[in-house]
Design an enzyme around this catalytic site. Structure first.
Site, PDB file in Angstrom:
ATOM      1  N   ASP A  53       1.727 -48.496  27.298  1.00 11.12           N
ATOM      2  CA  ASP A  53       2.647 -49.626  27.419  1.00 11.12           C
ATOM      3  C   ASP A  53       4.086 -49.156  27.582  1.00 11.12           C
ATOM      4  O   ASP A  53       4.391 -47.968  27.462  1.00 11.12           O
ATOM      5  CB  ASP A  53       2.553 -50.516  26.173  1.00 11.12           C
ATOM      6  CG  ASP A  53       1.219 -51.222  26.050  1.00 11.12           C
ATOM      7  OD1 ASP A  53       0.590 -51.468  27.094  1.00 11.12           O
ATOM      8  OD2 ASP A  53       0.804 -51.521  24.911  1.00 11.12           O
ATOM      9  N   TYR A 111      -4.289 -40.075  19.769  1.00 17.33           N
ATOM     10  CA  TYR A 111      -2.930 -40.618  19.757  1.00 17.33           C
ATOM     11  C   TYR A 111      -2.230 -40.183  18.477  1.00 17.33           C
ATOM     12  O   TYR A 111      -2.862 -40.029  17.431  1.00 17.33           O
ATOM     13  CB  TYR A 111      -2.949 -42.147  19.785  1.00 17.33           C
ATOM     14  CG  TYR A 111      -3.275 -42.767  21.116  1.00 17.33           C
ATOM     15  CD1 TYR A 111      -2.268 -43.118  22.008  1.00 17.33           C
ATOM     16  CD2 TYR A 111      -4.595 -43.024  21.476  1.00 17.33           C
ATOM     17  CE1 TYR A 111      -2.568 -43.711  23.225  1.00 17.33           C
ATOM     18  CE2 TYR A 111      -4.908 -43.616  22.691  1.00 17.33           C
ATOM     19  CZ  TYR A 111      -3.887 -43.958  23.561  1.00 17.33           C
ATOM     20  OH  TYR A 111      -4.189 -44.540  24.765  1.00 17.33           O
TER      21      TYR A 111
END
Length: 249
Positions: A53, A111
């Site tokens: 994003d 992540y």
């Protein structure tokens, strides 16, 4: 056509995300523009393994693209790296089979999410760590984060209205460490896939637990009830990094 797989990193601050946007800067479009220049103006399409994003960074994003000719991998890497914008780095390029697809080939992702709990905050890290200057009980968060490991339906941790029907995912590692200064926290999540905003929602929930505004057992309740309203707020994107993508042999 010859298919190439590339590993790239980028500073997400000035991007609206990885995926091509109609009126905003994206990583995909910048790399496509560079490849098109290298291909004498003929359009090259880039595919990404993950769609980060706006404001989210990557240390090990994977892409693939096709060229109408074969080129030495290091020369191609050097050309793509040096002619891409400075906030994109091309780490490696390799030749792959024509049927390889970076998104659909079986893989796992890791992540990291970095939180700056300094008071005052470090201004040099404002785009690269999410500031949380409130008291945190690290031990509570370390107990809670382990509840996220395993195979679960993560409906309660995804953004409301997401179109993905199957929300069952497997997290193989969920951990939290504190750096030697005590100022920076690093949350690490590895798994076979993550839902839209799942990691940011998990971190927001863990921070609320660490701040003693939620019980540790809230994780169990969210997983059981599959209710987004039971979870914490969505953490800001600037602390999130796509660290690594690993493909099965």
């Amino acid at each position: 056509m010859t298919r190439y797989k590339a590993t790239i990193s980028y500073d997400g601050y000035a991007f609206a995300g990885f995926q091509r946007q109609s009126h905003a800067r994206s990583v995909q479009e910048e790399i496509e523009k560079t490849l098109t220049r290298l291909n004498k103006g003929q359009t090259i399409t880039v595919h990404g393994a993950g769609r980060t994003d706006s404001g989210v960074h990557a240390l090990g994003q994977v892409i693939h693209f096709d060229l109408p000719y074969q080129m030495d991998e290091e020369k191609l890497r050097f050309a793509l790296d040096t002619q891409s914008p400075e906030d994109i780095d091309v780490i490696s390029i390799e030749l792959v089979a024509d049927d390889f697809h970076c998104r659909y080939a079986k893989h796992s992702k890791t992540y990291e999410f970095i939180v700056d709990r300094g008071r005052p905050k470090n201004p040099m890290r404002r785009h690269y760590a999410t500031h949380f200057p409130y008291p945190l009980d690290v031990e509570r968060m370390q107990i809670a984060i382990k509840k996220l490991e395993g195979t679960h339906d993560f409906t309660g941790f995804t953004a409301s209205g997401t179109s993905v029907e199957d929300k069952v995912r497997t997290i193989t590692e969920a951990s939290l460490i504190v750096d030697e200064t005590g100022q920076f926290l690093t949350f690490t999540f590895s798994g076979n896939g993550f839902l839209y905003k799942q990691i940011r929602n998990m971190v927001g929930t863990l921070l609320k637990i660490g701040n003693n505004r939620m019980p540790v057992e809230q994780i169990d309740l969210i997983l059981e009830k599959k209710d987004r309203q039971l979870a914490g707020p969505t953490a800001a994107p600037n602390g999130l990094y796509l660290k690594e993508i690993r493909y099965e042999e």
